[in-house]
Design a protein around this motif. Sequence first.
Motif, mmCIF file in Angstrom:
data_model
loop_
_atom_site.group_PDB
_atom_site.id
_atom_site.type_symbol
_atom_site.label_atom_id
_atom_site.label_comp_id
_atom_site.label_asym_id
_atom_site.label_seq_id
_atom_site.Cartn_x
_atom_site.Cartn_y
_atom_site.Cartn_z
ATOM 1 N N LYS A 268 49.798 41.514 36.926
ATOM 2 C CA LYS A 268 49.219 41.943 38.211
ATOM 3 C C LYS A 268 48.317 43.150 38.005
ATOM 4 N N ALA A 269 48.669 44.023 37.070
ATOM 5 C CA ALA A 269 47.816 45.183 36.780
ATOM 6 C C ALA A 269 46.459 44.741 36.253
ATOM 7 N N VAL A 270 46.411 43.683 35.455
ATOM 8 C CA VAL A 270 45.135 43.154 34.971
ATOM 9 C C VAL A 270 44.309 42.634 36.141
ATOM 10 N N LEU A 271 44.944 41.874 37.036
ATOM 11 C CA LEU A 271 44.221 41.321 38.189
ATOM 12 C C LEU A 271 43.723 42.425 39.108
ATOM 13 N N ASP A 272 44.527 43.452 39.321
ATOM 14 C CA ASP A 272 44.107 44.572 40.166
ATOM 15 C C ASP A 272 42.947 45.323 39.534
ATOM 16 N N TRP A 273 43.022 45.520 38.216
ATOM 17 C CA TRP A 273 41.917 46.186 37.523
ATOM 18 C C TRP A 273 40.644 45.371 37.653
ATOM 19 N N ALA A 274 40.743 44.068 37.459
ATOM 20 C CA ALA A 274 39.560 43.209 37.519
ATOM 21 C C ALA A 274 38.883 43.284 38.886
ATOM 22 N N ALA A 275 39.694 43.348 39.937
ATOM 23 C CA ALA A 275 39.154 43.340 41.296
ATOM 24 C C ALA A 275 38.287 44.552 41.586
ATOM 25 N N THR A 276 38.493 45.630 40.843
ATOM 26 C CA THR A 276 37.711 46.853 41.064
ATOM 27 C C THR A 276 36.720 47.135 39.938
ATOM 28 N N SER A 277 36.606 46.209 38.986
ATOM 29 C CA SER A 277 35.788 46.471 37.797
ATOM 30 C C SER A 277 34.729 45.413 37.542
ATOM 31 N N GLY A 278 34.432 44.608 38.540
ATOM 32 C CA GLY A 278 33.375 43.622 38.398
ATOM 33 C C GLY A 278 33.743 42.418 37.553
ATOM 34 N N VAL A 279 35.026 42.180 37.357
ATOM 35 C CA VAL A 279 35.490 41.035 36.575
ATOM 36 C C VAL A 279 36.111 40.034 37.532
ATOM 37 N N SER A 280 35.664 38.771 37.471
ATOM 38 C CA SER A 280 36.136 37.779 38.434
ATOM 39 C C SER A 280 36.001 36.382 37.852
ATOM 40 N N LEU A 281 36.735 35.438 38.448
ATOM 41 C CA LEU A 281 36.590 34.038 38.057
ATOM 42 C C LEU A 281 35.171 33.567 38.372
ATOM 43 N N VAL A 282 34.615 32.745 37.500
ATOM 44 C CA VAL A 282 33.280 32.193 37.735
ATOM 45 C C VAL A 282 33.374 31.138 38.831
ATOM 46 N N ASN A 283 32.654 31.364 39.909
ATOM 47 C CA ASN A 283 32.667 30.433 41.047
ATOM 48 C C ASN A 283 31.281 30.300 41.664
ATOM 49 N N SER A 284 30.237 30.490 40.877
ATOM 50 C CA SER A 284 28.886 30.577 41.420
ATOM 51 C C SER A 284 28.257 29.229 41.720
ATOM 52 N N SER A 285 28.753 28.156 41.110
ATOM 53 C CA SER A 285 28.152 26.834 41.288
ATOM 54 C C SER A 285 28.980 25.996 42.254
ATOM 55 N N ALA A 286 28.327 25.044 42.898
ATOM 56 C CA ALA A 286 29.048 24.085 43.733
ATOM 57 C C ALA A 286 29.783 23.066 42.886
ATOM 58 N N ASP A 287 29.459 22.987 41.604
ATOM 59 C CA ASP A 287 30.089 22.028 40.690
ATOM 60 C C ASP A 287 31.183 22.736 39.893
ATOM 61 N N PRO A 288 32.451 22.389 40.100
ATOM 62 C CA PRO A 288 33.531 23.057 39.368
ATOM 63 C C PRO A 288 33.412 22.926 37.856
ATOM 64 N N ALA A 289 32.870 21.810 37.377
ATOM 65 C CA ALA A 289 32.705 21.635 35.928
ATOM 66 C C ALA A 289 31.721 22.647 35.368
ATOM 67 N N VAL A 290 30.674 22.949 36.113
ATOM 68 C CA VAL A 290 29.695 23.948 35.686
ATOM 69 C C VAL A 290 30.334 25.335 35.668
ATOM 70 N N ASN A 291 31.122 25.645 36.676
ATOM 71 C CA ASN A 291 31.814 26.937 36.697
ATOM 72 C C ASN A 291 32.733 27.084 35.492
ATOM 73 N N TYR A 292 33.461 26.040 35.189
ATOM 74 C CA TYR A 292 34.387 26.086 34.050
ATOM 75 C C TYR A 292 33.624 26.228 32.741
ATOM 76 N N GLN A 293 32.547 25.486 32.592
ATOM 77 C CA GLN A 293 31.735 25.605 31.379
ATOM 78 C C GLN A 293 31.168 27.009 31.235
ATOM 79 N N THR A 294 30.678 27.572 32.325
ATOM 80 C CA THR A 294 30.133 28.927 32.281
ATOM 81 C C THR A 294 31.209 29.930 31.897
ATOM 82 N N ALA A 295 32.398 29.766 32.462
ATOM 83 C CA ALA A 295 33.496 30.681 32.151
ATOM 84 C C ALA A 295 33.847 30.648 30.675
#
Length: 576
Positions: A268-295
Motif C-alpha cells: 500500500k505504501a508503494v501505491l500511495d507513493w505512486a499516486a503522488t509521484s506521477g506513476v500510474s497504470l497505463v490507461n491512455s488508449s481505448a484498446d486494452p491490448a495497446v495499454n498493456y503493450q505500452t506498459a
Amino acid sequence: MIRSYKSLTVIMLGMTILLTSCNDEFLGKPESNDVTVEDIFSERATAESFLWESYRTSMPLGFPIDWGSHNGMYASMVMAASDEGDVYDTWPSSNDHNTGVWGPTGNREDDFGSHYKGIRNANIFLENIEMVPDIPQTEKEQMKAEAMVLRGLQYHELMKRYGAIPIVDKVLTAAGEIMLPRNTYQECVDFIVQSCDAAAAVLPDTYPSSFNGRITKGVALALKARVLLYAASPLHNTTTPYLPSNPELTGYGNYEEGRWLAAADASKAVLDWAATSGVSLVNSSADPAVNYQTAVEAQGSSEMLLYNQSNGWWGAYNPMFQQFAMPRGIYGGWYGHGVTYQHAQMYHTADGEDQVWGDEGPRSEFLEKMQAMEPRFQYSVFYSGSKWNDEIGVRNFYKNSNGSWSDGAPVNGVGYMRKFLGRANWGGGQFNWIVFRLAEFYLNYAEALNEVSPLDANAFAALNAIRQRGGLAPISFTDDRYNTQEKFREAIRRERAVELAFEEHRFFDVRRWRIAGEEGVMAGEMWGLNIYQLDDDQYVYRREPFETRVWDDKMYLYPLPQQEIDKGYLIQNPGW
C-alpha cells in the motif's frame, strides 16, 4: 540501465578488473595493482562511474543474451521452466529443470557467486564515497541509498532461490574472515527491509530525464514490499516447512499473520507513493491490448519503477537475444518460447468467461476460440493464424499430412510468446527487462490483504484496477465464484499469472505458494494444441501432452553450489 551503461565501457574496464573479479572464494578479495580505490574515489567522474558499474552488476536481466551468462536461463527464459512455457529444443537449460537433471554441481539458471560481485561493488561504493571531494554531502547520501537498494536487490535475488544466505555488509579483505556462514532467514529479511527504509528516507521521487532509470524512493519501497510478500508466503511463513531440516534457513519456523499485514502495508505504501509521484497504470488508449503493450515495452512508461535497459537487439552473435527469444523463423529466431495450454487457461475470454477446449476440433474452431480470448492474450501469444506485425503478417504453423512441419513449427504449447517482442523489426531496437512495475503492487496488495482481511473491499478494488486495465469487467464478493477467501485467493493468483506473465514471477510464485508439486504446475504432463493437416484443405487441432515434468519438494529452494559446501562453511539446503 542508465545512460552510462553504453558510454562508460572503456572507463569501467580497468575498474571492473580491480573491483569485480574474484578468486576461488565467492566472497573473496580480488587482487590487482592496476587501479586503486583511492584513484577511483578521488573525483566525481570516476566515483559516479563506479556507481553505474554497481548498477550493471546488480540489475536483474531475464532475457537470455549470450552463451556464457546466466541471464534468464542458459539460452532460454525462466518462463520455459514453469507452467508458463517451454522451448522445443532440448539443449537450453530450462529443460534441465523440467527433467530434473540439475542440482548442486550444475544449475544453469543461476550463478551464485555473481550476486556477490554486485554486493561487493555496492559495499565498495558505500565505504569509499565519502572520500570524493567534489560531490556535495546531500548527493553522497542519495548515492549511498542507491547502492544500499542495489545490494538489497541482489540479496533478494539470492533469497528467493536459496533462502537464507551469508550477509556481507562490508568489503572483505584477505586479512579477515571471508568464508562466512549463512545468516537466518529472518536476519536476511530484516537486513533488506532496514536498508530499504534507510534508503527511502533520502531518495528522491524522480530524476531529470537524462537519468531515467536511477533508483527512486519508489524503488526502495517496492523492494521492501516484494521481500515482505515472499517472507509472508507459505514457503517461509509456516510451522511445517517443506522439509524439516534447518527451518531457520528456509523460513521463520512459525506462522504469524502479522507478516501478511506487514506485506499489505508495504505494498500500500508503494501505491500511495505512486499516486503522488506521477506513476500510474497505463490507461491512455481505448484498446486494452495497446495499454498493456505500452506498459510492458515502452521506454519510460508511466508504470515502470525500475527496468534494465542494458539489452540491445542486433549483433552478429552477441547479444543473441533475438535467436533465443523470437519464434522460429521470425527475425532470426531459432526456436522461440511456447506458451503452454496450462498457462493459456489462466486467461479469460474477452467477456470474462473461461475458454473451453475440446480434445479435437476443426481449425475454424481453433481460430474462433483464440480470437475470443482477452486483449492481454492477443498481445502476449502468437498462435497459428494470427498476425505478428505488418512486416511479418499472418503465419500458420502446423504438421503437414506427410508428417513434416510447416514453416514456424513445431512449438510446444498453444503458440509462441509474443510479449516483450511486439515492436521488434529488422531495424533492431531496445528491449528493457522489467524489474519493478506498478501493476505488481496492486496484485501484491490484494494478495496480502486477503490473508489478513478476507474479501476486503480494498483488495477487490486493487485487483479490479488490473482487470479493468486489461479489458475485463470488475468482480465482486457477491459473485459466487469469488465469495470466499479461498476463491478470491485463486482469482488473485490467476490474475497475477496473466498480468505478470513471463516476467519471472510465476517460476517463484508457485514455490512461495507451495503449489509447485501439483499436477500440471511443475510436475506431470504439460499440454499444447497442435494443428494437423488432413488433406489439402482440411485441418484439425488436437489437445495433446508434449512433456512429463519432474518435481521433488527439495526443489522449493535451490541447492548451494557443491564447491562452496565442500569448503565446510555453508550448510546445504534440505534434501540436497
